[in-house]
Design an enzyme around this catalytic site. Structure first.
Site, short mmCIF file in Angstrom:
data_model
loop_
_atom_site.label_atom_id
_atom_site.label_comp_id
_atom_site.label_asym_id
_atom_site.label_seq_id
_atom_site.Cartn_x
_atom_site.Cartn_y
_atom_site.Cartn_z
N ASP A 127 -60.88 96.01 -1.94
CA ASP A 127 -62.23 96.53 -1.73
C ASP A 127 -63.07 96.41 -3.02
O ASP A 127 -62.58 95.93 -4.05
CB ASP A 127 -62.08 98.00 -1.27
CG ASP A 127 -63.32 98.55 -0.60
OD1 ASP A 127 -64.27 97.80 -0.36
OD2 ASP A 127 -63.34 99.77 -0.31
N HIS A 128 -64.30 96.90 -2.97
CA HIS A 128 -65.27 96.83 -4.08
C HIS A 128 -64.71 96.62 -5.48
O HIS A 128 -63.91 97.40 -5.96
CB HIS A 128 -66.08 98.14 -4.15
CG HIS A 128 -67.07 98.26 -3.05
ND1 HIS A 128 -66.75 98.78 -1.83
CD2 HIS A 128 -68.37 97.89 -2.99
CE1 HIS A 128 -67.81 98.75 -1.06
NE2 HIS A 128 -68.81 98.21 -1.72
N ASP A 162 -68.21 93.05 -5.89
CA ASP A 162 -69.49 93.74 -5.77
C ASP A 162 -70.24 93.70 -7.09
O ASP A 162 -70.11 94.57 -7.93
CB ASP A 162 -69.28 95.19 -5.32
CG ASP A 162 -70.60 95.94 -5.19
OD1 ASP A 162 -71.66 95.31 -5.37
OD2 ASP A 162 -70.56 97.15 -4.91
N GLU A 192 -71.38 91.31 -2.10
CA GLU A 192 -72.42 92.26 -1.71
C GLU A 192 -73.73 91.87 -2.35
O GLU A 192 -73.77 91.53 -3.53
CB GLU A 192 -72.01 93.68 -2.14
CG GLU A 192 -72.99 94.75 -1.71
CD GLU A 192 -72.33 96.14 -1.55
OE1 GLU A 192 -71.12 96.20 -1.28
OE2 GLU A 192 -73.04 97.14 -1.70
N GLU A 200 -69.64 105.23 -4.89
CA GLU A 200 -68.27 104.84 -4.62
C GLU A 200 -67.68 104.20 -5.85
O GLU A 200 -68.30 103.37 -6.48
CB GLU A 200 -68.18 103.86 -3.44
CG GLU A 200 -66.74 103.66 -2.97
CD GLU A 200 -66.63 102.80 -1.74
OE1 GLU A 200 -67.23 101.72 -1.73
OE2 GLU A 200 -65.94 103.21 -0.81
N HIS A 244 -72.77 104.57 1.09
CA HIS A 244 -71.35 104.88 0.98
C HIS A 244 -71.14 106.38 1.10
O HIS A 244 -71.84 107.15 0.46
CB HIS A 244 -70.78 104.40 -0.37
CG HIS A 244 -70.71 102.91 -0.49
ND1 HIS A 244 -71.13 102.24 -1.61
CD2 HIS A 244 -70.28 101.96 0.37
CE1 HIS A 244 -70.94 100.94 -1.44
NE2 HIS A 244 -70.43 100.75 -0.25
N HIS A 283 -70.92 97.78 5.35
CA HIS A 283 -70.42 98.75 4.37
C HIS A 283 -70.98 100.13 4.66
O HIS A 283 -72.05 100.26 5.24
CB HIS A 283 -70.81 98.34 2.95
CG HIS A 283 -69.91 97.30 2.36
ND1 HIS A 283 -69.70 97.15 1.02
CD2 HIS A 283 -69.15 96.36 2.96
CE1 HIS A 283 -68.85 96.16 0.81
NE2 HIS A 283 -68.51 95.66 1.98
N ASN A 305 -66.34 98.58 7.10
CA ASN A 305 -65.58 99.44 6.19
C ASN A 305 -65.64 100.89 6.66
O ASN A 305 -66.72 101.42 6.93
CB ASN A 305 -66.19 99.37 4.78
CG ASN A 305 -65.83 98.08 4.07
OD1 ASN A 305 -65.24 97.18 4.66
ND2 ASN A 305 -66.20 97.99 2.81
N ASP A 307 -63.95 104.50 5.49
CA ASP A 307 -63.06 105.20 4.55
C ASP A 307 -63.21 106.70 4.70
O ASP A 307 -62.27 107.41 5.03
CB ASP A 307 -63.38 104.74 3.12
CG ASP A 307 -62.43 105.35 2.09
OD1 ASP A 307 -61.35 105.83 2.49
OD2 ASP A 307 -62.75 105.33 0.89
N THR A 308 -64.44 107.18 4.50
CA THR A 308 -64.68 108.62 4.51
C THR A 308 -64.20 109.27 5.81
O THR A 308 -63.54 110.31 5.78
CB THR A 308 -66.18 108.89 4.29
OG1 THR A 308 -66.61 108.11 3.16
CG2 THR A 308 -66.45 110.35 4.02
#
Ligand code: ZN
Length: 377
Positions: A127-128, A162, A192, A200, A244, A283, A305, A307-308
């Site tokens: 990821d990022h 990113d 990105e 993030e 994010h 994202h 994406n 995640d949270t």
């Protein structure tokens, strides 16, 4: 050609399309190179996207794989910079990005070995990676190159760069340089452009002016033109008001329909028949509505994406278990059923950690439904 014959072919074609699934074009387990390109092309054509689940441990990776197995879908598993360091051990120093490098490589080997057991195709992604974290990316690339020498494919399927904080020409030039290094191994690169709000992995854009939260069609074309000179294996995370992390609804106006305008613009530049030439990544998906996801998917989003939302889902099962079983967890022996009753079957981590895995799996299965990925194998 006679009309009945045409009709026959048409029906045959439909049956073929109904019967054909992802496993007719790619194998199970971690896939790389042309198989990733085939999978994302198939997803874009068939109008579904894969959730990219951030994994920080074998437990969260298993929860995600279980969701894919139950829903009969491919999945993307990704390690963030912080998640990778956590995989290596939260107490370890991350000086020189050494813990993030070690953790992401450990996660990759674990996922590679267990994914075939789950019988689903898995895209293994990092990821990022912002500019200051590039030593991490370089460490993963070294691992890819070493793995490639032995196995003829990279360790990871794809990496995300990113550099959206840098001026556009620098962002594109640096991503292009990594694409050149990735191309011989056919590693997919996600980049990105534009600013995704929120915070993030130490990049805090929460104070950014809202007009900067939207990438323009010209930006997308600049990226597409430059990167396609060196590789076909790339996707773009465009900013369309994404943030994010989860924010109160209404704070940011998400406009996934803008991605359709980008596709139209690139199509016109390329003079192609392909109505969706670009692979887009969504994202900051947590907290978005199903309708917003589906608008994005209709316009070429192949990866979302998440995640949270899955972090919270993992907590839910554990939280409820602890709260409900509190009186059985306060000492190794002794509970409301008797002062000498053992509590081992309540405090065994296989019991309460599994509760978190179950609620995380359930949340991911919902995402697979939302993104039309269920039953695509
Ligand atoms: Zn992003």
């Amino acid at each position: 050609m006679s009309a009945p014959f045409q009709r026959h072919i048409c029906i045959f074609h439909q049956i073929q399309q109904i019967n054909m699934g992802v496993l007719d074009i790619v194998p199970t387990g971690v896939i790389t190179g042309d198989n990733v390109l085939k999978l994302f092309t198939y997803a874009r054509e068939h109008g579904f996207a894969l959730p990219a689940i951030n994994v920080t441990s074998t437990s969260t990776a298993i929860a995600a794989l279980e969701a894919a197995r139950e829903a009969r879908s491919p999945i993307v598993l990704q390690c963030s910079n912080g998640g990778s360091a956590y995989f290596a051990g939260k107490a370890s120093s991350n000086e020189g990005q050494k813990a993030s490098i070690a953790g992401s490589i450990a996660a990759a080997h674990f996922i590679r070995s267990i994914a075939p057991f789950y019988n689903v195709p898995v895209v293994l992604h990092s990821d990022h990676c912002a500019k200051k974290l590039l030593p991490w990316m370089n460490g993963m690339f070294e691992a890819d190159e070493a793995y490639f020498k032995v196995h003829g494919e990279p360790l990871f399927s794809s990496h995300m760069l990113d550099l959206s904080e840098e001026p556009k020409p620098e962002n594109i030039a640096q991503v292009k340089a990594y694409c050149k290094r990735a191309a011989p191994m056919k590693i997919w690169i996600e980049m990105e452009i534009g600013i995704t709000g929120g915070e993030e992995d130490g990049v805090d854009n929460s104070g950014v002016d809202h007009t900067q939260l939207y990438t323009t069609p010209e930006d997308i074309w600049d990226v597409y033109r430059e990167l396609s000179e060196v590789t076909p294996y790339f996707s773009i995370a465009a900013a369309f008001g994404n943030v994010h992390g989860v924010y109160k609804p209404g704070n940011v106006k998400l406009q996934p329909a803008l991605l359709g305008k980008h596709q139209e613009y690139v199509k016109a530049q390329l003079k192609t028949n392909n109505v969706k030439p670009v692979f887009f990544v969504f994202h900051g998906g947590s907290g978005s509505s199903v309708e917003e996801f589906r608008t994005g998917i209709k316009n070429g989003v192949v990866k979302v994406n998440l995640d949270t939302d899955t972090q919270y889902a993992y907590l839910e099962g554990i939280r409820d278990y602890i709260l409900n079983k509190k009186d059985y967890l306060m000492a190794p022996v002794g509970n409301p059923d008797g002062a000498d009753k053992p509590n081992k079957k309540f405090f065994d981590p296989r019991v309460w950690v599994f509760e978190g895995e179950k609620t995380m799996t359930k949340r991911i299965k919902k995402a697979l439904e939302d993104f039309y990925a269920t039953n695509t194998l």
